[in-house]
Design a protein around this motif. Structure first.
Motif, short mmCIF file in Angstrom:
data_model
loop_
_atom_site.label_atom_id
_atom_site.label_comp_id
_atom_site.label_asym_id
_atom_site.label_seq_id
_atom_site.Cartn_x
_atom_site.Cartn_y
_atom_site.Cartn_z
N VAL A 178 -2.08 10.05 7.38
CA VAL A 178 -2.83 8.86 7.76
C VAL A 178 -1.87 7.89 8.45
O VAL A 178 -0.67 8.09 8.46
N SER A 179 -2.40 6.82 9.01
CA SER A 179 -1.56 5.84 9.68
C SER A 179 -0.93 4.89 8.66
O SER A 179 -1.41 4.75 7.53
N ASP A 180 0.15 4.22 9.07
CA ASP A 180 0.76 3.23 8.19
C ASP A 180 -0.19 2.06 7.94
O ASP A 180 -0.19 1.46 6.87
N ALA A 181 -1.03 1.77 8.94
CA ALA A 181 -2.02 0.69 8.77
C ALA A 181 -3.00 1.03 7.65
O ALA A 181 -3.44 0.14 6.89
N SER A 182 -3.34 2.31 7.51
CA SER A 182 -4.26 2.74 6.44
C SER A 182 -3.63 2.52 5.08
O SER A 182 -4.32 2.13 4.12
N VAL A 183 -2.32 2.78 4.97
CA VAL A 183 -1.61 2.58 3.70
C VAL A 183 -1.59 1.10 3.35
O VAL A 183 -1.81 0.72 2.19
N ARG A 215 -4.14 -3.65 0.18
CA ARG A 215 -4.94 -4.88 0.17
C ARG A 215 -6.31 -4.65 -0.48
O ARG A 215 -6.84 -5.53 -1.16
N THR A 216 -6.83 -3.43 -0.29
CA THR A 216 -8.14 -3.11 -0.89
C THR A 216 -8.09 -3.19 -2.40
O THR A 216 -9.07 -3.61 -3.04
N ILE A 217 -6.97 -2.79 -3.01
CA ILE A 217 -6.89 -2.80 -4.48
C ILE A 217 -6.25 -4.10 -5.01
O ILE A 217 -5.77 -4.15 -6.13
N GLY A 218 -6.28 -5.13 -4.17
CA GLY A 218 -5.95 -6.46 -4.67
C GLY A 218 -4.56 -7.00 -4.43
O GLY A 218 -4.22 -8.08 -4.92
N PHE A 219 -3.74 -6.27 -3.66
CA PHE A 219 -2.39 -6.75 -3.39
C PHE A 219 -2.36 -7.50 -2.06
O PHE A 219 -3.22 -7.30 -1.20
N ASP A 220 -1.36 -8.36 -1.90
CA ASP A 220 -1.22 -9.10 -0.64
C ASP A 220 -0.84 -8.18 0.51
O ASP A 220 -1.09 -8.48 1.67
N GLY A 221 -0.19 -7.08 0.17
CA GLY A 221 0.24 -6.13 1.19
C GLY A 221 1.00 -4.98 0.55
O GLY A 221 1.06 -4.87 -0.68
N PHE A 222 1.60 -4.14 1.38
CA PHE A 222 2.31 -2.97 0.89
C PHE A 222 3.52 -3.36 0.04
O PHE A 222 3.76 -2.77 -1.02
#
Length: 287
Positions: A46-51, A56-63
């Motif tokens: 997958v793309s790094d953008a997907s990661v 963010r989907t599971i509640g974090f500000d980012g990776f």
């Protein structure tokens, strides 16, 4: 596996692609700490953008925020064991694992998990790179102090059957450490490093880095002080039922490296072993 992270992920509705990312991260949490979003995406497909979107989907500000959370949760488990005395570690692990008279099955199950996880959590690309670098190196030094000593001695012995200029550093003596100052960019080192960590571990990493020596670190934690000096990190599981680290996962990873090297240059190794057998035949007690 960190059940806190799993519980957090289960609170959200994920797409099929996000479920694939979640599965990878849950199974490779220690390794994820040393990877970028791009590297994770490449391994999953997958793309790094997907990661990043998954984080963010599971509640974090980012990776990066997700990695900090994983590191914090893993550190809490290590805090329970790693910084205690050997006796306290034995007491804690005994309490954790002795639940019935069928303790041998618990040990077998744990050993199986350690071996399976250790081998699977590192990509084939990482194994191939480490094997190639060892094959190309002039001198090969296997470093294993304290708990890593036994594996270092055995691996260096077997590697010596396949190639030349192999040595082991298993003590903190000046003579042994002096071997490292003789290395340069044409050489390679395998460093087995496990908690508890000491200043000498970091010093060895510095020596290798200063001399541009390829360093493949084999450890059970990205908190090893040698990580910042390593060119490659192979993660292993060392969960145990006693006061000492389980080495079965470490042995599995080292054995796989030997197998890869044999597969890469079978004729060279075959000839070397034939010559060795000719020398030793007269000493054999059985036909």
């Amino acid at each position: 596996m960190d059940t806190t992270l799993m519980n957090r992920i289960m609170e959200y509705s994920l797409t099929k692609g996000q479920g694939k990312i979640a599965d990878y991260i849950l199974k490779n949490q220690k390794r994820v700490l040393g990877m970028t979003a791009k590297e994770i995406g490449k391994e999953i497909g997958v793309s790094d953008a997907s990661v990043i979107r998954f984080a963010r989907t599971i509640g974090f500000d980012g990776f990066s925020d997700m990695k900090e959370y994983i590191q914090h949760e893993l550190a809490k488990d290590r805090e329970k064991i790693g910084k205690h005395s050997l006796y306290d570690r034995f007491t804690m692990q005994t309490h954790k694992y002795i639940k019935s008279k069928d303790s041998i099955n618990e040990v077998i199950q744990l050993m199986g998990i350690n071996l399976d996880t250790s081998l699977r959590q590192n990509s084939e690309e990482r194994y191939e790179d480490a094997a190639d670098r060892l094959l190309r190196a002039d001198k090969k030094v296997i470093i294993g102090l304290r708990g890593g000593k036994g594996c270092a001695v055995q691996f260096s012995r077997l590697l010596g059957h396949l190639t030349d200029k192999v040595s082991a550093v298993t003590e903190e003596s000046h003579d042994q450490l002096a071997k490292l100052t003789e290395l340069d960019e044409s050489d390679a080192a395998i460093f087995l490093n496990f908690p508890r960590y000491y200043k000498i571990d970091e010093k060895i990493g510095e020596i290798l880095s200063e001399r541009n020596v390829y360093c493949c670190l084999i450890t059970d934690s990205m908190e090893s002080p040698v990580v910042k000096y390593a060119d490659e990190v192979l993660l292993v599981e060392t969960e145990h039922c006693g006061f000492f680290h389980s080495m079965i996962g470490v042995e599995g990873v080292l054995e796989y490296l030997l197998i890869l090297m044999c597969w890469k240059e079978p004729q060279t190794f075959r000839q070397k072993l034939i010559e060795r057998d000719k020398v030793l035949d007269e000493y054999r007690l059985t036909p």
